[in-house]
Every structure is written in C-alpha cells, then in structure tokens.
Scaffold this motif. Structure first.
Motif, PDB file in Angstrom:
ATOM      1  N   ARG A   1       0.767  -1.001   0.052  1.00  0.00           N
ATOM      2  CA  ARG A   1       0.174  -0.177  -0.039  1.00  0.00           C
ATOM      3  C   ARG A   1       0.883   1.186   0.081  1.00  0.00           C
ATOM      4  O   ARG A   1       2.023   1.198   0.439  1.00  0.00           O
ATOM      5  N   THR A   2       0.257   2.370  -0.496  1.00  0.00           N
ATOM      6  CA  THR A   2       0.799   3.672  -0.524  1.00  0.00           C
ATOM      7  C   THR A   2      -0.384   4.501   0.112  1.00  0.00           C
ATOM      8  O   THR A   2      -1.193   4.778  -0.426  1.00  0.00           O
ATOM      9  N   PRO A   3       0.028   5.042   1.244  1.00  0.00           N
ATOM     10  CA  PRO A   3      -1.232   5.872   2.092  1.00  0.00           C
ATOM     11  C   PRO A   3      -1.215   7.198   1.224  1.00  0.00           C
ATOM     12  O   PRO A   3      -0.328   7.735   0.519  1.00  0.00           O
ATOM     13  N   TYR A   4      -2.384   7.697   1.375  1.00  0.00           N
ATOM     14  CA  TYR A   4      -3.026   8.832   0.865  1.00  0.00           C
ATOM     15  C   TYR A   4      -3.511   9.984   1.809  1.00  0.00           C
ATOM     16  O   TYR A   4      -4.201   9.593   2.451  1.00  0.00           O
ATOM     17  N   ALA A   5      -2.709  11.181   1.706  1.00  0.00           N
ATOM     18  CA  ALA A   5      -2.996  12.146   2.749  1.00  0.00           C
ATOM     19  C   ALA A   5      -2.388  13.278   2.247  1.00  0.00           C
ATOM     20  O   ALA A   5      -1.142  13.519   1.841  1.00  0.00           O
ATOM     21  N   LEU A   6      -3.039  14.471   2.013  1.00  0.00           N
ATOM     22  CA  LEU A   6      -2.559  15.710   1.676  1.00  0.00           C
ATOM     23  C   LEU A   6      -1.585  16.407   2.646  1.00  0.00           C
ATOM     24  O   LEU A   6      -0.856  17.120   2.356  1.00  0.00           O
ATOM     25  N   LYS A   7      -1.773  15.962   3.856  1.00  0.00           N
ATOM     26  CA  LYS A   7      -1.115  16.606   4.897  1.00  0.00           C
ATOM     27  C   LYS A   7       0.210  15.730   5.331  1.00  0.00           C
ATOM     28  O   LYS A   7       0.338  15.632   6.559  1.00  0.00           O
ATOM     29  N   PHE A   8       0.387  14.855   4.563  1.00  0.00           N
ATOM     30  CA  PHE A   8       1.513  13.455   4.888  1.00  0.00           C
ATOM     31  C   PHE A   8       2.743  14.245   5.391  1.00  0.00           C
ATOM     32  O   PHE A   8       2.987  13.774   6.362  1.00  0.00           O
ATOM     33  N   GLY A   9       3.350  15.118   4.845  1.00  0.00           N
ATOM     34  CA  GLY A   9       4.774  15.573   5.301  1.00  0.00           C
ATOM     35  C   GLY A   9       4.599  16.256   6.479  1.00  0.00           C
ATOM     36  O   GLY A   9       5.433  15.853   7.415  1.00  0.00           O
ATOM     37  N   GLN A  10       3.800  17.154   6.932  1.00  0.00           N
ATOM     38  CA  GLN A  10       3.684  17.878   8.201  1.00  0.00           C
ATOM     39  C   GLN A  10       3.326  16.856   9.359  1.00  0.00           C
ATOM     40  O   GLN A  10       3.490  17.139  10.546  1.00  0.00           O
ATOM     41  N   THR A  11       2.337  15.791   8.767  1.00  0.00           N
ATOM     42  CA  THR A  11       1.844  14.789   9.832  1.00  0.00           C
ATOM     43  C   THR A  11       2.912  13.778  10.298  1.00  0.00           C
ATOM     44  O   THR A  11       3.076  13.390  11.345  1.00  0.00           O
ATOM     45  N   PHE A  12       3.530  13.158   9.249  1.00  0.00           N
ATOM     46  CA  PHE A  12       4.364  11.779   9.430  1.00  0.00           C
ATOM     47  C   PHE A  12       5.936  12.067   9.259  1.00  0.00           C
ATOM     48  O   PHE A  12       6.531  11.258   9.958  1.00  0.00           O
ATOM     49  N   ASN A  13       6.168  13.066   8.256  1.00  0.00           N
ATOM     50  CA  ASN A  13       7.707  13.057   8.305  1.00  0.00           C
ATOM     51  C   ASN A  13       8.514  14.158   9.118  1.00  0.00           C
ATOM     52  O   ASN A  13       9.695  14.078   9.314  1.00  0.00           O
ATOM     53  N   ASP A  14       7.618  15.298   9.601  1.00  0.00           N
ATOM     54  CA  ASP A  14       8.193  16.354  10.163  1.00  0.00           C
ATOM     55  C   ASP A  14       8.416  15.776  11.511  1.00  0.00           C
ATOM     56  O   ASP A  14       7.889  15.128  12.219  1.00  0.00           O
ATOM     57  N   PRO A  15       9.773  15.987  11.950  1.00  0.00           N
ATOM     58  CA  PRO A  15      10.356  15.729  13.190  1.00  0.00           C
ATOM     59  C   PRO A  15       9.696  16.360  14.451  1.00  0.00           C
ATOM     60  O   PRO A  15       9.730  15.869  15.486  1.00  0.00           O
ATOM     61  N   ASN A  16       8.610  17.529  14.138  1.00  0.00           N
ATOM     62  CA  ASN A  16       8.042  17.741  15.326  1.00  0.00           C
ATOM     63  C   ASN A  16       6.473  17.478  14.977  1.00  0.00           C
ATOM     64  O   ASN A  16       5.662  18.231  15.663  1.00  0.00           O
ATOM     65  N   GLY A  17       6.428  16.592  14.157  1.00  0.00           N
ATOM     66  CA  GLY A  17       4.954  16.115  13.892  1.00  0.00           C
ATOM     67  C   GLY A  17       4.178  15.335  14.916  1.00  0.00           C
ATOM     68  O   GLY A  17       4.978  14.614  15.772  1.00  0.00           O
ATOM     69  N   PRO A  18       2.805  14.941  14.934  1.00  0.00           N
ATOM     70  CA  PRO A  18       2.479  14.308  15.965  1.00  0.00           C
ATOM     71  C   PRO A  18       2.606  12.991  15.829  1.00  0.00           C
ATOM     72  O   PRO A  18       2.574  12.013  16.983  1.00  0.00           O
ATOM     73  N   TRP A  19       2.819  12.298  14.617  1.00  0.00           N
ATOM     74  CA  TRP A  19       3.001  10.837  14.545  1.00  0.00           C
ATOM     75  C   TRP A  19       4.128  10.402  15.173  1.00  0.00           C
ATOM     76  O   TRP A  19       4.377   9.481  15.985  1.00  0.00           O
ATOM     77  N   LEU A  20       5.468  11.126  15.173  1.00  0.00           N
ATOM     78  CA  LEU A  20       6.502  10.706  15.936  1.00  0.00           C
ATOM     79  C   LEU A  20       6.390  10.978  17.635  1.00  0.00           C
ATOM     80  O   LEU A  20       6.977  10.066  18.234  1.00  0.00           O
ATOM     81  N   SER A  21       5.384  11.867  17.863  1.00  0.00           N
ATOM     82  CA  SER A  21       5.117  11.876  19.191  1.00  0.00           C
ATOM     83  C   SER A  21       4.289  10.496  19.595  1.00  0.00           C
ATOM     84  O   SER A  21       4.717   9.987  20.814  1.00  0.00           O
ATOM     85  N   LEU A  22       3.587  10.293  18.734  1.00  0.00           N
ATOM     86  CA  LEU A  22       2.844   8.791  19.156  1.00  0.00           C
ATOM     87  C   LEU A  22       3.658   7.657  19.171  1.00  0.00           C
ATOM     88  O   LEU A  22       3.731   6.876  20.251  1.00  0.00           O
ATOM     89  N   MET A  23       4.757   7.490  18.091  1.00  0.00           N
ATOM     90  CA  MET A  23       5.766   6.527  18.125  1.00  0.00           C
ATOM     91  C   MET A  23       6.510   6.388  19.536  1.00  0.00           C
ATOM     92  O   MET A  23       6.638   5.358  19.999  1.00  0.00           O
ATOM     93  N   ARG A  24       7.083   7.680  19.624  1.00  0.00           N
ATOM     94  CA  ARG A  24       7.916   7.575  20.845  1.00  0.00           C
ATOM     95  C   ARG A  24       7.079   7.452  22.318  1.00  0.00           C
ATOM     96  O   ARG A  24       7.571   6.581  23.106  1.00  0.00           O
ATOM     97  N   ASP A  25       5.898   8.075  22.407  1.00  0.00           N
ATOM     98  CA  ASP A  25       4.990   7.737  23.484  1.00  0.00           C
ATOM     99  C   ASP A  25       4.640   6.095  23.722  1.00  0.00           C
ATOM    100  O   ASP A  25       4.730   5.696  24.791  1.00  0.00           O
ATOM    101  N   ALA A  26       4.406   5.538  22.398  1.00  0.00           N
ATOM    102  CA  ALA A  26       4.006   4.214  22.456  1.00  0.00           C
ATOM    103  C   ALA A  26       5.200   3.202  22.636  1.00  0.00           C
ATOM    104  O   ALA A  26       4.883   2.100  23.264  1.00  0.00           O
ATOM    105  N   VAL A  27       6.379   3.414  22.260  1.00  0.00           N
ATOM    106  CA  VAL A  27       7.251   2.391  22.593  1.00  0.00           C
ATOM    107  C   VAL A  27       8.376   2.797  23.813  1.00  0.00           C
ATOM    108  O   VAL A  27       8.808   2.041  24.582  1.00  0.00           O
ATOM    109  N   PHE A  28       8.589   3.985  23.859  1.00  0.00           N
ATOM    110  CA  PHE A  28       9.539   4.545  25.076  1.00  0.00           C
ATOM    111  C   PHE A  28       8.785   4.765  26.352  1.00  0.00           C
ATOM    112  O   PHE A  28       9.265   5.164  27.307  1.00  0.00           O
ATOM    113  N   GLY A  29       7.593   5.140  26.015  1.00  0.00           N
ATOM    114  CA  GLY A  29       6.717   5.434  27.220  1.00  0.00           C
ATOM    115  C   GLY A  29       5.986   4.088  27.646  1.00  0.00           C
ATOM    116  O   GLY A  29       6.350   3.183  27.498  1.00  0.00           O
TER     117      GLY A  29
END
Length: 439
Positions: free
Chosen positions: A393-421
């Motif tokens: 699959r290739t995900p579809y989202a117009l706000k993909f970059g700011q949401t998932f690639n940005d180091p200050n984006g919310p996805w990275l926070s979810l990742m780190r909270d879920a695994v290191f928290g």
C-alpha cells in the motif's frame, strides 16, 4: 518514498514548496489539463493510443537526486533507441518541492516530472499533472501496474501518474546468526510473534549481538516499517480520504506493544531511541543484528559475505504487507508535447525497459507480471520483493509531510510515547494526528 539512506526515502523532510504549488494551482489548471487542449496528456490526443509519438522532439524531465541512478538509466536507454530525446535535470531532493512549486507558479514546469509518491496527491489536487486516464487504460498491461502508485495518483476518478521507481519495506534477517541461535534460516517470521521470538533468540547469543533495530526518532522510518504490520493484520492506518487517523486500533497497539517490549527487555541494538534515520540502514550490514525491517533497495548494498534472507513484514497473527514507496511520474499539465512525453512513459513501463533496465539494475519492477524475469530469477529474494508489490500500500494524505515526516509532527510523538513510554497515550496521540491531517 523509500530508503532513508539514499534512493527513495519516506523520511525525507516535507519541503515548503508544496505551499507554493498549492497557491499556483489556479494558474496551472487554466493551462489545459482537461479533455481538450494541447496540454492534455490523456483525455486529449488520440483516444486509445498507448504509444504516443516518437518524432524527434526534445523533452524536458525533472527527478529528485534520490532517484538519480534509476532515472538516468531509463533516460540513457530511451535516448539511445528513440528519435525523441529526454533532457534530464536532477534536482537536490531537499529542494525538489520548492523547485516544482516555483515552476508551477511561473508556468515553467518541464514536460515530465517525478515525485515521491506520497506527495503526488498534492500535485494532482493542484492540477499540475495532465490527465493520463485513457493512455494508461490503453496499455495492454494496465492492470499489472503497481496499483498502489496508480491509486496514489488517481484524483476524482482520473489517473495522472504511472510508477517510475519503487522501493518496498521488507524484513532482512541474518542467516548465520539464526543458525547460531538454533533457528531455521529457511523459516523467517510469519507473524509478529515469530519475529519477537526469533529476535529474542538471536539477542540471547550476547557478545555484541542484538535481536533487532529500528529508527525510534524517525517518523518516516516508522510509517515505512510499522504500518505494514498493521496492514498485514487487517487494519487501516488512515481513512480513505487521508483525513482521519486510525492508528489507535487494537492491531496497531499490538505492534506498538511488541516494539515496547523489545525496548524494555534490551532486545534492540543501541541507538534506536535517538535514531533519526541517517544511520538506520547502516546497522544491519555490520552482521550483529538478527532481524529488522528495511528498504528493499538496500539489498544490493549489503556486504557480499553477509548471508542474509529477505521476507515480507508480517502482522501480529500473520499476513504480509509492505509500504510501496518510490517515485511516480507524470506529464505536466502545461506541456505542449504530451504525445511525445507519453511515448517515453509507455516505453518505460514496457517489457524491454522493465526487464533490461530496471530488473537488470536489481531494482523493483513496476509490473507484477514481470516479477520473475531473467534477472530476478537468479535471486529468489528479488522475486519475492517484486511479487510483494501486489500486497503493498501507499497511504493517501494531503498533509502527509507535516503529519508523518516532520520531526515535530504528531506521528513521531505517538511513536515515541507508544514505545519508549508506557503506551497509554496512543488514543490521545491519534487524535493529534487526525487534527494535523485536517489542519
């Protein structure tokens, strides 16, 4: 999207050029990407013409530096055997979005331009690509093209791009370490539970050997390698419109829980917590990690003496999937040489180009019917990777970059909270991801 270490990486930071191209959308759309017009790449021209025109025209083409080797190989082969000639410009990857945005605003786009596939929706919705629907549908192998790329480039029922380069997420595992750990090297993980068990068995060898590794401070690494386990488990990560996150499902939480267990028990090689993606794929080649997910393009970069296997990324209870990254390519809506540009695109997808250029360079072919060819047949790992395109699959989202690639984006926070928290903030973090997707 692809490897962070080179070719086609999902961890590439989303450049601000998309903002410029969105502002320029009305300028470009007025130049003819509809059913008539010289600029039409699909609905205009001859209906059903799958070959285009080879009449000695000179065409301009842009790609990002991340895909230089593949793009240059295709252009060189095309130019050697066609009257048309492609003038290729390779643009630094981090500057690419801004360059396209500026060119869109000045109506100075090249005849052909490629894009990291996750950003293609930003271009299609802005009217930068010509409609290729009829041309694509006229190809005799249209239903064999990488469907995830075609889907990413489909907007309001019309198709605007074709696959250019592909990079998949797969599991790499060290067969020598498997043998030392009394594991069967012919039986890679078929479930996430298998992966957990095998990683722990290898880690128990000690002596500087670790079970697995991942980019814990790298949002792009996470989407590329964690999401396939969620998909393989039968769950989605986003709604169809790319405006609502579904990263708090029971399946997703099983994936996070497994990773968190590896961190808690020291199964992960040192450095995962701070890994931003810059050295992510450089750990496994050292021969001290048992099993980890990485880009398929790194197979050809592995040490020749490293006995390794490649397998699909499994879900918690089985299944298989992959993130189909790489670049898609289309004809600019402003191009006056759509028939000639299509001649290159159609050729690039044909048997000769896909086998004797793409497969010959050990890259992933864009057609599922060519998965087993004279080059990949020599290496069953390559055949498996090519076949896996159909499950990806290739995900579809117009706000993909700011949401998932940005180091200050919310996805990275979810990742780190879920695994290191402690994993208790996933529901809240998922809401933040949704907010970013609709902001």
């Amino acid at each position: 999207m692809g490897s962070t270490t080179g070719p086609r990486g999902p961890v590439r930071r989303f450049a601000t050029g998309v903002v410029a191209l969105l502002a320029a959308a009305s300028l470009v759309t007025a130049c003819g990407s509809g059913d008539g017009g010289a600029g039409s790449g699909g609905s205009g021209g001859k209906a059903g013409d799958a070959k285009g025109a080879d009449d000695g025209s000179t065409l301009t083409m842009w790609t990002r530096a991340a895909t230089r080797p593949q793009s240059e190989a295709l252009v060189k082969a095309y130019n050697a055997h066609h009257k048309n000639k492609i003038a290729l410009t390779v643009i630094p990857t981090d500057d690419y979005q801004a360059k396209v945005g500026a060119a869109a605003g000045s109506k100075d786009l090249p005849d052909l331009f490629a894009s990291d596939v996750v950003f293609v929706p930003n271009y299609t919705t802005s009217g930068l690509f010509a409609d290729l629907t009829r041309r694509i549908d006229a190809l005799p192998f249209a239903d064999k093209l990488a469907r995830s790329h075609i889907k990413a480039g489909t907007y309001e029922g019309r198709k605007y791009v074709v696959p250019h380069t592909l990079d998949l997420s797969v599991l790499f595992y060290n067969k020598e370490l498997y043998r030392r750990a009394k594991l069967d090297p012919a039986k890679p993980p078929a479930t996430l539970a298998d992966w957990d068990r095998q990683a722990r068995a290898v880690d128990a060898l000690g002596g500087g050997v670790d079970g697995t590794y991942f980019g814990g401070n790298c949002g792009g690494c996470g989407v590329f390698t964690w999401w396939p386990s969620i998909w393989a488990g039968g769950a989605d990560v986003l709604n169809q419109e790319g405006t609502e996150a579904q990263l708090d499902s029971a399946t997703a939480k099983k994936v996070y829980d497994t990773y968190r267990g590896w961190v808690k028990d020291g199964i992960v090689a040192p450095g995962a917590r701070d890994e931003t993606g810059t050295t992510w794929t450089g750990v496994f080649p050292k021969g001290k990690v048992g099993v980890m997910p990485m880009p398929s393009t790194t197979l050809g970069l592995m040490p020749k003496n490293l006995d390794l296997g490649v397998a699909p990324i499994p879900g918690p209870d089985g299944g298989r999937s992959t993130f189909v990254g790489g670049d898609a390519i289309g004809i600019a809506a402003t191009s006056r040489k759509a028939d000639q540009a299509w001649n290159f695109l159609a050729w690039s997808l044909g048997d000769d180009a896909q086998v004797n250029v793409v497969a010959a360079h050990k890259d992933v072919v864009a057609r599922t019917d060519l998965a087993a060819n004279k080059y990949s047949a020599a290496d069953p790992r390559l055949v498996m990777i090519n076949q896996l395109v159909a499950d990806g699959r290739t995900p579809y989202a117009l706000k993909f970059g700011q949401t998932f690639n940005d180091p200050n984006g919310p996805w990275l926070s979810l990742m780190r909270d879920a695994v290191f928290g402690d994993g208790t903030s996933v529901d809240k973090d998922n809401k933040a991801v949704t907010a970013s997707l609709t902001d």
